[in-house]
Design an enzyme around this catalytic site. Structure first.
Site, PDB file in Angstrom:
ATOM      1  N   CYS A  32       0.835  -1.200   0.000  1.00  0.00           N
ATOM      2  CA  CYS A  32       0.000   0.000   0.000  1.00  0.00           C
ATOM      3  C   CYS A  32       0.878   1.261   0.000  1.00  0.00           C
ATOM      4  O   CYS A  32       1.512   1.550  -0.997  1.00  0.00           O
ATOM      5  CB  CYS A  32      -0.973  -0.035   1.178  1.00  0.00           C
ATOM      6  N   GLU A  55      -0.729  -8.636   4.964  1.00  0.00           N
ATOM      7  CA  GLU A  55      -0.433  -8.737   6.406  1.00  0.00           C
ATOM      8  C   GLU A  55      -1.704  -8.715   7.259  1.00  0.00           C
ATOM      9  O   GLU A  55      -1.660  -9.045   8.437  1.00  0.00           O
ATOM     10  CB  GLU A  55       0.540  -7.621   6.831  1.00  0.00           C
ATOM     11  N   HIS A  69      -3.511  -5.731   1.153  1.00  0.00           N
ATOM     12  CA  HIS A  69      -2.777  -5.940   2.410  1.00  0.00           C
ATOM     13  C   HIS A  69      -2.691  -7.404   2.834  1.00  0.00           C
ATOM     14  O   HIS A  69      -3.514  -7.856   3.630  1.00  0.00           O
ATOM     15  CB  HIS A  69      -3.462  -5.154   3.523  1.00  0.00           C
TER      16      HIS A  69
END
Lengths: 226, 84
Positions: free
Chosen positions: A87, A198, A196
């Site tokens: 991002c 994560e 994302h």
């Protein structure tokens, strides 16, 4: 000794803790790094996490690109150190020109937050080897400056060299050219993507799936086998 | 102190949804006849000391490396309204 992955915090970074957690869950040692650090504490790889570094003033990622720590990241990346930009981290990587193209305001001008389906197009990078080519994964996406652009020549070059690492499936959430969600550099050690991974490493949160874990297990295998 | 203005605009081929949103709003507000709008950024720099060739060269470098991202944006540098 386990491999060490640096996670850089800039003023305005939001996802550094989630990224450290993802690194830990994958079996690696997260090393918090600060944007003013002048050395990388001998980490084996670096992640630039998501957020709004320096408030995205000027352009997303433009000011953090000149942080002292980025000099070392750029140097390391050019020497083959694995670097992942998620991002805002992807925006920083385009601003440094470690990755080609640029990120602009979404074509519909809205902030968007959704579970996003992606197709893994390149499994030869440092961060994607644990996926299968063509595999579809679902990870969260949240941004307002997520529209990937580059000139036609650069886009053709990325396609021809297999450097489109991820493509949006079903929905293009921001008007990115050729549905590009993430790219890699020529050597495959530097990868950037807007969604994302994560946030999708534990079944309890995010998409309820662990589709993002492959990024971090990929880098674990690469660093341990190195 | 002299003022130097750096104007930054998205390259013509890059989609500018912000400019388009402004353009679409114009007829609703009663402003007709505007075929296109593109939105840019203007930096006004108050320069210490003389704005000589060396100072302009530094400002040009500043615009190229930082104020504009030349992958997507063009820029112009003007001193007191005069293009340089």
């Amino acid at each position: 000794m386990t491999a060490r992955v640096g996670v850089i915090t800039f003023p305005g970074t939001l996802d550094d803790r989630d990224t450290q957690r993802a690194v830990r869950i994958a079996g690696l040692e997260p090393v918090p790094l600060w944007h003013r650090d002048k050395d990388l504490q001998q980490v084996d790889a670096v992640v630039l996490p998501g957020g709004f570094s320096y408030g995205d003033y000027l352009r997303a990622g433009a000011i953090s690109r000149f942080s002292p720590v980025m000099e070392k990241v750029i140097e390391g990346a050019r020497e083959g150190m694995p670097v992942l930009g998620i991002c805002n981290g992807f925006q920083v990587l385009t601003e440094t020109h470690l990755l080609p193209g640029a990120m602009l305001r979404n074509n519909h001008l809205h902030f968007i937050c959704r579970d996003q389906k992606l197709r893994v197009e390149n499994t030869d990078t440092a961060w994607t080897s644990d996926y299968e080519a063509g595999q579809e994964i679902s990870v969260p996406l949240k941004n307002i400056d997520g529209r990937y652009v580059a000139d036609e020549r650069t886009l053709d070059m990325l396609e021809a060299e297999g450097r489109v690492a991820f493509r949006y499936v079903d929905v293009n959430p921001n008007g990115s050219l050729r549905d590009i969600a993430g790219i890699t550099n020529e050597a495959g050690n530097v990868v950037g993507l807007m969604p994302h991974p994560e946030h999708a490493v534990e079944p309890l949160v995010g998409t309820g799936r662990t589709d993002g874990l492959g990024f971090f297990t990929s880098i674990l295998k690469k660093l341990v086998n190195a | 102190m002299a003022r130097v203005v750096v104007d930054v605009m998205l390259k013509p081929e890059i989609l500018d949804p912000q400019g388009q949103a402004v353009q679409r709003a114009l007829p609703r507000l009663g402003f007709e006849g505007i075929a296109d709008v593109r939105q840019g950024k203007r930096f006004e720099l108050e320069v210490e000391g003389p704005v000589d060739e060396a100072a302009l060269a530094r400002i040009h470098e500043m615009a190229e490396t930082f104020l504009a991202n030349t992958v997507i944006e063009d820029f112009t540098v003007k001193v007191d309204g005069e293009a340089r």
